[in-house]
Scaffold this active site. Structure first.
Site, PDB file in Angstrom:
ATOM      1  N   LYS A   1       0.783  -1.003   0.045  1.00  0.00           N
ATOM      2  CA  LYS A   1      -0.010  -0.008  -0.018  1.00  0.00           C
ATOM      3  C   LYS A   1       0.595   1.364   0.079  1.00  0.00           C
ATOM      4  O   LYS A   1       0.389   2.405  -0.406  1.00  0.00           O
ATOM      5  CB  LYS A   1      -0.962  -0.063   1.078  1.00  0.00           C
ATOM      6  CG  LYS A   1      -2.055  -0.923   1.205  1.00  0.00           C
ATOM      7  CD  LYS A   1      -3.288  -0.434   0.157  1.00  0.00           C
ATOM      8  CE  LYS A   1      -4.461  -1.364   0.059  1.00  0.00           C
ATOM      9  NZ  LYS A   1      -5.599  -0.658  -0.598  1.00  0.00           N
TER      10      LYS A   1
ATOM     11  N   SER B   1       0.196  -9.872  -0.585  1.00  0.00           N
ATOM     12  CA  SER B   1       0.083  -8.318  -0.523  1.00  0.00           C
ATOM     13  C   SER B   1       0.464  -7.858   0.791  1.00  0.00           C
ATOM     14  O   SER B   1       0.744  -6.761   0.777  1.00  0.00           O
ATOM     15  CB  SER B   1      -1.504  -8.226  -0.913  1.00  0.00           C
ATOM     16  OG  SER B   1      -2.125  -8.700   0.218  1.00  0.00           O
TER      17      SER B   1
END
Length: 416
Positions: free
Chosen positions: A54, A309
């Site tokens: 992110k 992720s």
């Protein structure tokens, strides 16, 4: 909204974020490769300095703000990982930030946001879901002239996330046949997918969503973003009730398929990655690997990349993860057993009903409500899911009246 990430914008994003973002490795996973008869490679975004991808989108967006905008401050809403990326970017760019997070966010992620943001960020816990927090964050930013840093539905955020795809192609030693990428709001999938479709169009790009929050699949089926009536918040990094406008438009063009994975299967993947590969991943980080079973026949002999992720998992969730995995695998079962009110009834249950490999993991006895029977809540763990049928047969044969709670979701969720 008509927008598609251009290669030159993604390249520029990679150069822009280079000082704040690690180029994470591509690592072959021997355990998964042997299981599926394929070359399974993990893109280790869990090794990023904020332990998720992110930061790429957040820093790419914020580093392009004017000095006036940075001085006014930024606002974001996030279940955790985007918040950490924004917090780190606030510290790096010396910018004030107000970060809205759902009240259900794991404590570990809240503490990480404070650590990365230091004195530059304020945290506001509000609402039960990302969407609740997002509404309040938007109103706060609008009322104070602050820039809202969207976690996924912004071109600059998408271009930042697309750099994950750029690195995969740069580091891969063979053409990638299949790419599995998790989907929350769709920023990562749309960014990585757009880069692959322009540079490696033969690669099959498979998006992966948790079954309890499959907002992108619902959007593509409907032809436009739709809000899910309810969301299972367990996979908190991907529990988004409505896909973005930009991300939906891109994903419908670049994804070859979307696989939905039950939350229990995600838990099994988390435990297997830890026990067999020494990898600690969060629920959203395990999504791409949990989806491999759905493509087991198609990926044999292929080169497959799974984007891991993030690894922002809270150790206090371990028991919940184990419980959900056992339930999904058919190894944990709960009953209300009405024991006869006579001496030795429990002993008879242990000796005549319980199998030699069965284990009672939960037992709560209620005082008798009639003269004949007293109910007990019993949790039994099996070694093999096929042992359930013989267990049920023995309970009936020995005269034990029971209710099977696993098939009563409303009551089951209330009790556990």
């Amino acid at each position: 909204m008509s927008y598609f990430p251009a290669i030159n914008d993604i390249v520029a994003a990679r150069m822009r974020i280079g000082g704040a973002v690690l180029q994470t490795p591509l690592m072959n996973n021997m355990v998964l490769s042997e299981r599926y008869g394929a070359d399974i490679i993990l893109k280790r975004e869990d090794l990023q300095m904020v332990r998720s991808y992110k930061i790429r989108g957040a820093y790419n967006k914020m580093s392009q703000l004017s000095e006036d905008d940075l001085s006014a401050g930024v606002v974001c809403a996030s279940a955790g990982n985007h918040a950490q990326g924004v917090a780190y970017s606030c510290q790096a760019l010396k910018c004030r930030g107000t970060i809205y997070m759902p009240t259900t966010t794991p404590r570990q992620k809240i503490d990480q946001v404070r650590m990365f943001g230091k004195d530059y960020v304020d945290i506001v816990l509000t609402g039960d879901t990302f969407d609740d927090s997002n509404r309040e964050a938007l109103a706060f930013a609008s009322g104070r002239g602050m820039t809202f840093i969207h976690p996924f539905d912004d071109p600059k955020t998408i271009e930042g996330q697309a750099t994950v795809g750029m690195e995969i192609i740069q580091d891969a030693t063979a053409p990638v046949d299949y790419l599995f990428v998790p989907i929350g709001g769709g920023g990562l999938a749309s960014g990585v997918g757009s880069y692959f479709k322009q540079i490696s169009p033969s690669t099959k790009v498979i998006g992966v969503e948790p079954a309890g929050a499959a907002s992108m699949k619902a959007a593509i089926e409907a032809g436009h973003p739709v809000k899910l009536p309810s969301v299972d918040k367990f996979v908190d990094g991907a529990a988004v009730a409505q896909a973005g406008e930009y991300t939906f438009d891109i994903c419908r063009r670049v994804l070859d398929d979307i696989v939905t994975v039950p939350e229990g299967k995600v838990c099994t993947a988390i435990l297997e990655l830890y026990n067999r590969s020494a990898l600690v991943v969060e629920p959203a980080g395990a999504l791409s690997i949990a989806a491999l079973d759905a493509y087991a026949d198609k990926i044999k002999g292929k080169t497959v990349v799974c984007v891991v992720s993030g690894s922002n998992n809270d150790i206090t969730r371990t028991e919940e993860i184990k419980e959900r995995s056992l339930l999904y695998e058919g190894l944990k079962h709960y009953f209300v057993v009405r024991f006869p009110q006579r001496s030795g009834a429990l002993l008879n249950f242990l000796q005549q009903v319980l199998g030699k490999n069965d284990d009672i993991t939960h037992f709560a006895y209620s005082k008798k409500n009639n003269r004949e029977q007293g109910p007990a809540l019993v949790g039994i763990e099996l070694q093999n899911r096929d042992d359930l049928k013989p267990l049920l047969e023995r309970m009936s044969e020995k005269g034990f009246v029971y209710e099977y709670l696993n098939e009563m979701p409303d009551l089951f969720q209330f009790l556990f």
